[in-house]
Write an enzyme that holds these catalytic residues in place. Structure first.
Site, short mmCIF file in Angstrom:
data_model
loop_
_atom_site.label_atom_id
_atom_site.label_comp_id
_atom_site.label_asym_id
_atom_site.label_seq_id
_atom_site.Cartn_x
_atom_site.Cartn_y
_atom_site.Cartn_z
N ASP A 31 3.76 -8.22 0.53
CA ASP A 31 4.47 -9.16 1.46
C ASP A 31 3.66 -10.20 2.11
OD1 ASP A 31 2.98 -7.50 3.16
OD2 ASP A 31 4.62 -6.98 4.53
N HIS A 54 0.65 -1.28 -0.01
CA HIS A 54 -0.02 -0.01 -0.01
C HIS A 54 0.75 1.08 0.03
CE1 HIS A 54 -3.11 -2.81 1.01
NE2 HIS A 54 -2.55 -3.06 2.29
#
Ligand SMILES: Nc1ncnc2c1ncn2[C@@H]1O[C@H](COP(=O)(O)OP(=O)(O)O)[C@@H](O)[C@H]1O
Ligand SMILES: O=C(CO)[C@@H](O)[C@H](O)COP(=O)(O)O
EC number: 2.7.1.17
Length: 460
Positions: free
Chosen positions: A222, A70
């Site tokens: 991730d 993000h």
């Protein structure tokens, strides 16, 4: 031996694994710290990767980057960083999230459009914040990238066209995992004008070459990296306790949750990754340890001395605000204090229980979206804690599996690199070693009920 390198550029550090592409065995690893804070110059991540990767990346035949999701990385027409990146845990765009939600017609409209409802974490809200609060910087922006896109682009020698993948693109708020396409209208709604975005590469695509001649895979976010590193089966839910707390599972179909609790992300293999994230996980424990004048081992000892339920003490751990539930301006609360309860052991226990109850609520939210929960796989830094493992077996109510100590995001990135290098239809089958499996223990219900009662009383 064919070697591949997997990188995890996470919030607190950069980890690099050099892995045998055939067996998945780790040959060597290294790490370097990232600066603290919720806005970070992306060049610091590149410096950390260069430091941790020195001597490892040169030996790999293929490389991929997993990165914190993000974060808004903005570069100008010369590819220079315009301002420090705003990270996933920066809550300044909470107002922008509320405005954007309303402007599109409410939470349901966003869930239908891109599988998520804006909160301050998502990139589109950060772009709106930039456009409104720093117009001079906004004017200079030519491209927006995510942290892993930026590092992949640097590793590829800054080509004209940056690249991302489905997993990370699905966390922006302007790309849909259901249609596999950007929503330029939502990007414009957020930023007020057009701007460049990376091309979304396929799951096993070779997208470039590093300076030392290794094939570069697309990389991913991730959490998607961890899912790939763990080779999830149906019924597996991962609970990751790093800087963020996340609960997620791989799904064949997209999720659109208008309540906003579950984000309908994509995974790194062409499927989907419904996910719940909290802003408060491993650092709740280090903060509690500091408050108690001890270290993480001391906190563990104290928490294991206390009875489940911490004598009635409940910690709502919203120390950095919170994302799920959506309480960006909240602070933490300690309730249920009595003279008998106020012991260091109970405070330590309340910290572990509070952190895990927030994640157990997340697992319930996944189940409400149709995710089958047969076992919880516990990963991330705080999964090393014995107290966390003991309390997890109580509050999740399922078997809790702790995979062998390892960096699963970096391992997932390495597996993606090996897949891209092989040209095969599926990623290589790397075995998953398990360190411990705990069967569900009783006593968790009243811990969760006390937590829910405190949350409802203080936050509705
Ligand atoms: N034994 C432990 N008990 C509790 N927390 C731990 C333990 N070991 C490491 N941590 C915490 O784990 C965090 C790092 O985890 P990690 O998953 O690498 O985070 P991230 O990927 O967000 O950078 C740190 O906050 C660290 O304090
Ligand atoms: O915002 C999210 C997921 O939506 C976070 O999970 C970030 O991806 C950061 O991860 P960690 O640094 O805690 O691993």
């Amino acid at each position: 031996m064919t070697l591949v390198a997997g990188i995890d550029s996470s919030t607190q550090s950069c980890k690099v694994l050099l892995v045998d592409a055939d067996s998945g065995a780790v040959v060597e690893s290294a790490r370097a710290d990232h600066p603290d804070g919720t806005e970070v110059d992306p060049r610091a991540w590149w410096a950390a990767l260069s430091q941790a990767g020195a001597g490892l990346l040169e030996r790999a035949d293929a490389v991929a980057v997993g990165g914190q999701q993000h974060g808004m990385v903005v570069v100008d027409a010369d590819g220079e960083v315009v301002r420090p990146a705003l990270l996933w845990n920066d809550t300044r765009s909470a107002g922008a999230a509320r405005d954007l939600t309303e402007e599109l017609g409410g939470p349901g409209a966003w869930a239908d459009a891109v599988g998520l409802v804006p909160v301050a974490s998502f990139t589109v809200t950060k772009l709106r914040w930039l456009a409104r609060h720093e117009p001079a910087n906004a004017d200079r922006v030519d491209q927006v990238m995510l942290p892993h896109d930026y590092l992949t682009w640097q590793l590829a020698g800054r080509p004209d066209e940056p690249v991302t993948d489905r997993g990370d693109a699905s966390g922006t708020g302007y790309w849909s995992a259901a249609t596999n396409a950007y929503r330029p209208d939502l990007l414009r709604l957020g930023f007020g004008r057009e701007l460049g975005v990376p091309r979304v590469a396929g799951p096993a695509e070779v997208v470039g070459t590093t300076a030392s001649g290794a094939a570069l895979a697309a990389g991913t976010g991730d959490n998607m990296g961890a899912a790939l590193g763990l080779t999830l089966e149906p019924g597996d839910v991962v609970v990751s306790l790093g800087t963020s707390g996340t609960a997620f599972a791989v799904s064949e179909s997209p999720v659109a949750d208008a309540s906003g609790l579950v984000a309908g992300f994509a995974d790194a293999t062409g499927r989907h990754l419904p996910l719940v994230a909290t802003l408060n996980a491993a650092r709740v424990l280090s903060a509690a340890a500091t408050m108690l004048g001890t270290d993480l081992a001391g906190l563990d000892r104290l928490a294991l001395e206390a009875e489940p339920g911490a004598g009635g003490m409940v910690l709502l751990p919203y120390l950095d605000g919170e994302r799920t539930p959506d309480l960006p301006d909240a602070t933490g609360s300690l309730v249920g204090l009595t003279r008998a309860a106020m012991t260091p052991a109970n405070l330590a226990r309340a910290a572990v229980e509070g952190m895990l109850c927030g994640l157990a609520d997340g697992v319930d939210a996944l189940a409400a979206q149709g995710v089958v929960v047969e076992r919880v796989l516990l990963i991330g830094g705080a999964a090393r804690s014995a107290a966390v493992r003991a309390v997890a077996a109580q509050v999740f109510g399922t078997p809790v599996v702790v995979p062998a100590a390892g960096e699963y995001v970096a391992r997932g990135a390495a597996r993606q690199a090996a897949w891209a290098l092989s040209g095969a239809a599926a990623p290589p089958a790397w075995p998953l070693d398990v360190e411990a499996t705990t069967q569900p223990r009783g006593g968790g219900e009243h811990v969760r009920e006390a937590y829910a009662a405190a949350r409802i009383r203080l936050h509705g």
